[in-house]
Design an enzyme around this catalytic site. Structure first.
Site, short mmCIF file in Angstrom:
data_model
loop_
_atom_site.label_atom_id
_atom_site.label_comp_id
_atom_site.label_asym_id
_atom_site.label_seq_id
_atom_site.Cartn_x
_atom_site.Cartn_y
_atom_site.Cartn_z
NE ARG A 52 24.72 26.22 -26.09
CZ ARG A 52 24.53 25.85 -24.84
NH1 ARG A 52 23.43 25.01 -24.67
NH2 ARG A 52 24.79 26.57 -23.84
CE1 TYR A 104 31.51 13.48 -48.05
CE2 TYR A 104 30.93 13.50 -45.95
CZ TYR A 104 31.35 13.89 -47.05
OH TYR A 104 32.31 14.98 -46.71
CG ASP A 176 23.26 11.08 -45.84
OD1 ASP A 176 22.65 12.11 -46.62
OD2 ASP A 176 24.51 11.19 -45.48
CE LYS A 201 27.76 18.45 -50.29
NZ LYS A 201 27.97 18.19 -49.06
C1 LIG Z 1 25.67 12.14 -48.56
C2 LIG Z 1 26.38 13.06 -47.80
N1 LIG Z 1 26.04 13.16 -46.59
C3 LIG Z 1 26.62 13.86 -45.59
C4 LIG Z 1 27.57 15.04 -46.00
C5 LIG Z 1 28.38 15.68 -44.92
O1 LIG Z 1 27.65 16.97 -45.09
P1 LIG Z 1 28.46 18.46 -44.77
O2 LIG Z 1 29.68 18.53 -45.59
O3 LIG Z 1 27.45 19.29 -44.74
O4 LIG Z 1 29.21 18.20 -43.43
C6 LIG Z 1 27.91 14.83 -47.28
C7 LIG Z 1 28.94 15.87 -47.97
O5 LIG Z 1 29.42 15.83 -49.00
C8 LIG Z 1 27.43 14.05 -48.25
O6 LIG Z 1 27.69 13.98 -49.66
#
Ligand SMILES: Cc1ncc(COP(=O)(O)O)c(C=O)c1O
Length: 387
Positions: A52, A104, A176, A201
């Site tokens: 971990r 998001y 982000d 992504k």
């Molecule tokens: C801009 C953005 N940030 C964070 C996330 C969250 O990521 P995860 O689905 O890997 O937890 C997403 C998921 O679609 C996203 O589009």
């Protein structure tokens, strides 16, 4: 494979953070699928005690993405949401965060449904408007949390300006960078203090792993995130770390193709009689095209367009053959989705309307297929809308 300080982005993507495996010379960092490490004697070990806390595959990925983002240290988590959750542990009860209003939905859910229970407060503002962003700060504001471009209407925030606003208030700017990827924009170079990604992504890019990363630059943030990553334990697995490492090697060539296909589709759709609105920062008609050209290197594979009604959107979504109807984005294969009923279903309808997320809005994550095949598929789907 020593990188010089002059190494360019593609070279960094391929090599940063990785050495041939010390035991065999394997050129690819192995998947260290182990839970613990044998110690030579009491208090004598190779720096690895428990998985971990330390894992060589995860460490390689963390060094790799930190270098790609121009940061100091990376921390890989089990999902993008776990990465954002780790950043939120930098806050204490009573603290306040200013957030891009079109963030998001999962981030909004974490902030509003979970973190408000711990006496944290969030204000949502159009961070494209830096004066309004500035006004949203209070003496308790510790973070400015920005997404640019936003999903799905591709609104941009001027990151250099946002960093100035945050720093004037002695707050950290968190970006982000999932939608753009570090190929398209590197927020730390523009003044951001922390970058987060859903590696699910573009960074992984092959739709076969869920993960997240935080990249930090300040020593106190690094010390805290390192502690929290181990204390909370939401680490990325060795196999997922290996998958993402494989993905980052080809990020530049994938992003060039995503961007070329995104632009070509946007240009085609902008002139189509069935399309009432088109959102893509690479088109001169985008209200922030000048900022996009300044801040972004290519415009990515994400675009959205309005076909005027739910019925028309349904026709398009039900008629595509090559594009897959699915949530998520950033994989090599093209996806199509309906934000109002899929990714943004939990956003209140009035708020959706104010953001421009109408029932007729369709989002595409352009993959890296041949553009003629993508165009043909979209054309035949649009042709089916009753005129
Ligand atoms: C801009 C953005 N940030 C964070 C996330 C969250 O990521 P995860 O689905 O890997 O937890 C997403 C998921 O679609 C996203 O589009």
């Amino acid at each position: 494979m020593k990188l010089t300080s002059r190494a360019r982005f593609s070279t960094i993507c391929l090599h940063a953070g990785q050495e041939p495996d010390p035991s065999t010379g394997a050129i690819i960092t192995p998947i260290y699928q182990t839970s613990t490490y044998v110690q030579e004697g009491l208090g004598r070990h190779k720096g690895f005690e428990y998985a971990r806390t330390q894992n060589p595959t995860r460490f390689a990925l963390e060094r790799n993405i930190a270098a790609m983002e121009g940061g100091t240290t990376g921390f890989a988590f089990a999902s993008g949401m776990a990465a954002i959750g780790a950043v939120a542990t930098m806050l204490k009860a009573g603290d306040h965060v200013v957030v891009s209003e079109n963030t998001y939905g999962g981030t909004y859910r974490l902030f509003e449904r979970v973190l408000t229970r711990y006496d944290l407060r969030f204000t949502y503002v159009d961070t494209a408007d830096l004066a309004a962003t500035d006004r949203a700060f209070t003496p308790a504001t510790r973070l400015l949390f920005v997404e640019t471009p936003t999903n799905p209407i591709m609104r941009l925030t001027d990151l250099r300006g946002a960093a100035e606003v945050a720093h004037r208030h002695h707050a950290r700017l968190v970006v982000d960078n999932t939608f753009a990827s570090p190929y398209i924009q590197r927020p730390i170079e523009l003044g951001a203090d922390l970058v987060v990604h859903s590696t699910t992504k573009y960074l992984n890019g092959h739709s076969d792993s869920v993960g997240g990363i935080v990249v930090a630059v300040h020593a106190d943030d690094i010390e805290w995130l390192s502690f929290v990553q181990n204390a909370e334990g939401a680490i990325l697995s060795p196999f997922d770390s290996w998958l993402v490492l494989r993905g980052t090697k080809t990020l530049p060539i994938r992003m060039r193709q995503h961007s070329a296909n995104g632009l070509a589709l946007a240009e085609y759709l902008a002139g189509h009689p069935k399309v009432t609105r088109l959102y893509y920062p690479g088109l001169p008609s985008h209200p922030q095209h000048a900022l996009a050209k300044r801040q972004m290197h290519g415009f990515g594979g994400m675009l959205a367009f309005d076909v005027g009604s739910l019925a028309a959107a349904r026709t398009v979504l039900d008629s595509v053959r090559l594009l897959a109807l699915a949530e998520s984005l950033g994989g090599v294969e093209s996806l199509i989705s309906h934000p109002a009923s899929m990714t943004h279903a939990s956003v209140p309808p009035e708020w959706r309307a104010a953001l421009g997320i109408t029932d007729g809005l369709v989002r595409i994550s352009a993959g890296i297929e041949d553009i003629e095949d993508l165009k043909e598929d979209v054309i035949q789907a649009l042709d089916r809308i009753a005129s």
